[in-house]
Scaffold this active site. Structure first.
Site, PDB file in Angstrom:
ATOM      1  N   SER A 218       0.839  -1.187   0.000  1.00 14.86           N
ATOM      2  CA  SER A 218       0.000   0.000   0.000  1.00 14.86           C
ATOM      3  C   SER A 218       0.877   1.240   0.000  1.00 14.86           C
ATOM      4  O   SER A 218       1.770   1.383   0.837  1.00 14.86           O
ATOM      5  CB  SER A 218      -0.914  -0.012   1.224  1.00 14.86           C
ATOM      6  OG  SER A 218      -1.615   1.192   1.330  1.00 14.86           O
ATOM      7  N   GLY A 220      -0.540   4.416   0.120  1.00 15.78           N
ATOM      8  CA  GLY A 220      -1.375   5.536   0.530  1.00 15.78           C
ATOM      9  C   GLY A 220      -2.094   6.143  -0.668  1.00 15.78           C
ATOM     10  O   GLY A 220      -2.725   5.444  -1.459  1.00 15.78           O
ATOM     11  N   ALA A 221      -1.963   7.451  -0.806  1.00 15.30           N
ATOM     12  CA  ALA A 221      -2.661   8.155  -1.881  1.00 15.30           C
ATOM     13  C   ALA A 221      -2.179   7.742  -3.265  1.00 15.30           C
ATOM     14  O   ALA A 221      -2.872   7.974  -4.265  1.00 15.30           O
ATOM     15  CB  ALA A 221      -2.490   9.666  -1.704  1.00 15.30           C
ATOM     16  N   GLY A 223      -1.819   4.710  -4.296  1.00 14.13           N
ATOM     17  CA  GLY A 223      -2.439   3.467  -4.727  1.00 14.13           C
ATOM     18  C   GLY A 223      -1.712   2.239  -4.208  1.00 14.13           C
ATOM     19  O   GLY A 223      -1.121   2.269  -3.124  1.00 14.13           O
ATOM     20  N   GLY A 249      -6.901   1.128   4.976  1.00 12.56           N
ATOM     21  CA  GLY A 249      -6.129  -0.100   4.776  1.00 12.56           C
ATOM     22  C   GLY A 249      -6.950  -1.348   5.029  1.00 12.56           C
ATOM     23  O   GLY A 249      -6.803  -2.359   4.320  1.00 12.56           O
ATOM     24  N   ASP A 250      -7.834  -1.300   6.031  1.00 11.39           N
ATOM     25  CA  ASP A 250      -8.686  -2.456   6.326  1.00 11.39           C
ATOM     26  C   ASP A 250      -9.708  -2.673   5.209  1.00 11.39           C
ATOM     27  O   ASP A 250     -10.035  -3.813   4.863  1.00 11.39           O
ATOM     28  CB  ASP A 250      -9.392  -2.259   7.665  1.00 11.39           C
ATOM     29  CG  ASP A 250      -8.417  -2.148   8.822  1.00 11.39           C
ATOM     30  OD1 ASP A 250      -7.319  -2.722   8.720  1.00 11.39           O
ATOM     31  OD2 ASP A 250      -8.735  -1.473   9.814  1.00 11.39           O
TER      32      ASP A 250
END
Length: 306
Positions: A218, A220-221, A223, A249-250
């Site tokens: 991951s 974050g912003a 992708g 994230g979940d």
């Protein structure tokens, strides 16, 4: 059904104050309680997507009872298969500063789990795997459990042919990855800690070399990046989003897990995960996802093969 495991469940308590200042007394404007722990968050999203979902893990004491009562109220589509232990379930306390929007977290360690309680949980876990299409192992380990506990759960799931996703960090991730989970989903920082490499692609390849069949990192912003035995893909939302990233994230894990259970191609798995994560960032309530925005965002997610 899809199974999620939360070994160190929590009762999440959020305080909202006008301004957080040290060495002073604060008047709390609002108190919100909800069942917490990564696996429980994942289960709520799965249920909202229409998947039959069961949660298991370890809970105990009055806090554990409160958590289970809230779970029944807030997630009626999620089946409770939590295992009771003697110790008291932990709480996580978030203090939200109304003047800045910043959040200060206080995380309790959780109950000490005895060898007998762990054995009882393993028996229940094996029973639940008999009806599971996929399983997610999520979050930290409570005190008393060996760091190899997730590795044992991964091996148990793989021995009966149930796809398993591992979402943890630190030594638990290091040990768990060697048991060859089908998917691991670290963020960039967790992946760097695991491998010692800061480049996400090199780090994900190294994590695969250590045992994971697929690594979804991951960013974050930016992708997500997936390095799998079938290829490498990147997926990104259609635009940069502003909002509350709590629970994003979940939601991504729920997207990956549901798509894994459906045996979708990897580009479709990534698109679902990114769209759900983005819809969670945009939702007005932290940790929830906006269904209408998810359905709009899903076809807009850009997935490219590397």
């Amino acid at each position: 059904m899809i199974l999620t495991v939360t070994l160190n469940a929590a009762l999440d308590v959020t305080y909202r104050v006008p301004r957080l200042e040290p060495h002073t007394t604060h008047r709390v404007r609002e108190v919100v309680e909800r069942p917490g722990g990564k696996g429980l968050n994942v289960a709520r999203v799965l249920a909202a997507l229409g998947h039959g979902t069961t949660v298991t893990g370890l809970v105990g004491g009055r806090t554990g009872e409160a958590l289970r009562a809230l779970l029944r109220q807030t997630a009626p589509g999620v089946a409770d298969a939590l295992v009771t232990v003697a110790g008291d379930t932990r709480r996580t306390v978030a203090v939200v500063d109304g003047s800045s929007g910043d959040t200060t977290m206080f995380n309790e360690p959780g109950p000490v789990i005895s060898p007998e309680e762990w054995t009882a949980f393993l028996d229940r876990y094996r029973e639940l795997l008999a009806d599971a299409r996929a399983v997610a192992l999520c979050g930290s380990l409570p005190p008393g459990l060996p760091v190899g506990s997730y590795a044992e759960l991964v091996r148990t799931a793989r021995s009966v042919g149930v796809p398993v996703l591992l979402d943890t960090s630190g030594e638990a991730l290091r040990r768990g990855i060697a048991a060859r989970p089908d998917v691991v989903k670290p963020n960039a920082e967790e992946l760097a800690q695991l491998t010692g490499l800061t480049d996400p692609l090199r780090a994900a390849r190294e994590a695969r070399r250590r045992g994971a069949r697929a690594v979804v990192a991951s960013g974050g912003a930016e992708g997500m990046l997936a390095v799998t035995e079938r290829g490498i893909w990147r997926a990104a939302p259609p635009r940069r989003l502003s909002g509350n990233p709590t629970g994003a994230g979940d939601s991504a894990v729920a997207g990956l897990l549901s798509a894994t259970a459906e045996d979708l191609p990897w580009p479709d798995r990534l698109a679902r995960a990114v769209a759900l994560s983005a819809a969670t960032v945009l939702a007005p309530a932290a940790g929830e996802f906006d269904r209408e925005r998810y359905e709009v965002l899903l076809p807009q997610v850009a997935v490219t093969e590397q």
